[in-house]
Design an enzyme around this catalytic site. Sequence first.
Site, PDB file in Angstrom:
ATOM      1  N   LYS A  46       1.003  13.713  10.200  1.00  0.00           N
ATOM      2  CA  LYS A  46       0.804  12.288  10.494  1.00  0.00           C
ATOM      3  C   LYS A  46       2.042  11.712  11.182  1.00  0.00           C
ATOM      4  O   LYS A  46       1.937  10.971  12.156  1.00  0.00           O
ATOM      5  CB  LYS A  46       0.521  11.526   9.195  1.00  0.00           C
ATOM      6  CG  LYS A  46      -0.857  11.829   8.599  1.00  0.00           C
ATOM      7  CD  LYS A  46      -0.993  11.340   7.155  1.00  0.00           C
ATOM      8  CE  LYS A  46      -2.310  11.800   6.553  1.00  0.00           C
ATOM      9  NZ  LYS A  46      -2.449  11.458   5.123  1.00  0.00           N
TER      10      LYS A  46
ATOM     11  N   GLN B  50       0.594   8.642   0.123  1.00  0.00           N
ATOM     12  CA  GLN B  50      -0.027   9.971   0.162  1.00  0.00           C
ATOM     13  C   GLN B  50      -0.521  10.365  -1.227  1.00  0.00           C
ATOM     14  O   GLN B  50       0.242  10.384  -2.186  1.00  0.00           O
ATOM     15  CB  GLN B  50       0.977  11.005   0.716  1.00  0.00           C
ATOM     16  CG  GLN B  50       0.413  12.396   0.883  1.00  0.00           C
ATOM     17  CD  GLN B  50      -0.706  12.484   1.924  1.00  0.00           C
ATOM     18  OE1 GLN B  50      -0.657  11.838   2.965  1.00  0.00           O
ATOM     19  NE2 GLN B  50      -1.733  13.260   1.643  1.00  0.00           N
TER      20      GLN B  50
ATOM     21  N   ASP C  96      -5.140   3.069   5.059  1.00  0.00           N
ATOM     22  CA  ASP C  96      -6.028   4.112   4.533  1.00  0.00           C
ATOM     23  C   ASP C  96      -7.403   3.525   4.198  1.00  0.00           C
ATOM     24  O   ASP C  96      -8.382   4.258   4.089  1.00  0.00           O
ATOM     25  CB  ASP C  96      -5.422   4.743   3.269  1.00  0.00           C
ATOM     26  CG  ASP C  96      -4.839   6.114   3.534  1.00  0.00           C
ATOM     27  OD1 ASP C  96      -5.232   6.739   4.552  1.00  0.00           O
ATOM     28  OD2 ASP C  96      -4.010   6.567   2.739  1.00  0.00           O
TER      29      ASP C  96
END
Length: 286
Positions: free
Chosen positions: A53, A97, A120
């Site tokens: 990412k 994460q 997200d």
Amino acid sequence: LAAQIIDGKKIADGIKDGLTHEIAVLKTKGIIPGLAVIMVGDDPASKKYVASKEKTCANLGISSFHYGLPATVSQKELLELVDKLNNEKKVSGILLQLPLPGGLKEKEAMNLISPDKDVDGFGPVSLGRLIMDEPVFIPCTPHGVMKMLESCEIDPAGKHAVVVGRSIIVGKPLSLLLLRKNATVTICHSRTPNLKEICASADILCAAAGRAGIITADMVRKGCTVIDVGINIISSGKIVGDVDFESVKEKASFISPVPGGVGPMTIAMLMHNTVIAARIQAGSLT
Ligand code: NAD
């Protein structure tokens, strides 16, 4: 006739090219998208995803800010960091994460991320907006799946879409997105007794169970579109999806491979959300 293989990498590259242009235009207005990545502990798979990412951010001209925390970090310290990043101007989006190491409360930390920075799309406001048909940040993996279908000119309208898996990260939002596109959606999960029969009636079959090879050729109708979201590491160390690719590709009309399918799409859609976040914070998107 064997299925057409959906090249997720190529589709993702096209999306990223569009974003590179959009980011360049934003920069002329003094807007630089920035993604803060919070990584707790050192889970090898998570580390790999985070590195990928961050690399993509660099390639596209998005600033990335890495916050590596030890697995021993307290819930309070984690929440303090999220709170700090919520108020940090150069941070457009915050990515926590997952999974977090045991002992930390994922939901509490996710819920603290500002809805304007929830790239997200897992927070309650983002998911609420999605269910109300007013999405801002669509969760990246399901969004990537929809973009794949779009790119193959597969219109879900009136089709029977079967989603195997009901997580907040993939199954549930993907089902909502397919519904928004007027598919008739069936959600299967670990307590579904007749998985085979339901899958066999799908026009679009999306596998997101995290079980290697759970979807076999006898579960797939001829001409079905099969999207494999699963990422499973088998004993040989090889990465495979949830679909028995070799046999299913002989029956499907379209099939996405693993790797090189949904994975690259997920990252592209994360970048897309980060650009949206930057625009929201600059007041150029409402
Ligand atoms: P999860 O474990 O949270 O959810 C799995 C779901 O599958 C559950 O809802 C469960 O009910 C269902 N399930 C499990 N076993 C089943 C069975 N035998 N029959 C029917 N349903 C079953 O996982 P998740 O986070 O939703 O991820 C699913 C898979 O997708 C994993 O392999 C994960 O690695 C992968 N994934 C890929 C990407 C990507 O970018 N390609 C992103 C996120 C997740």
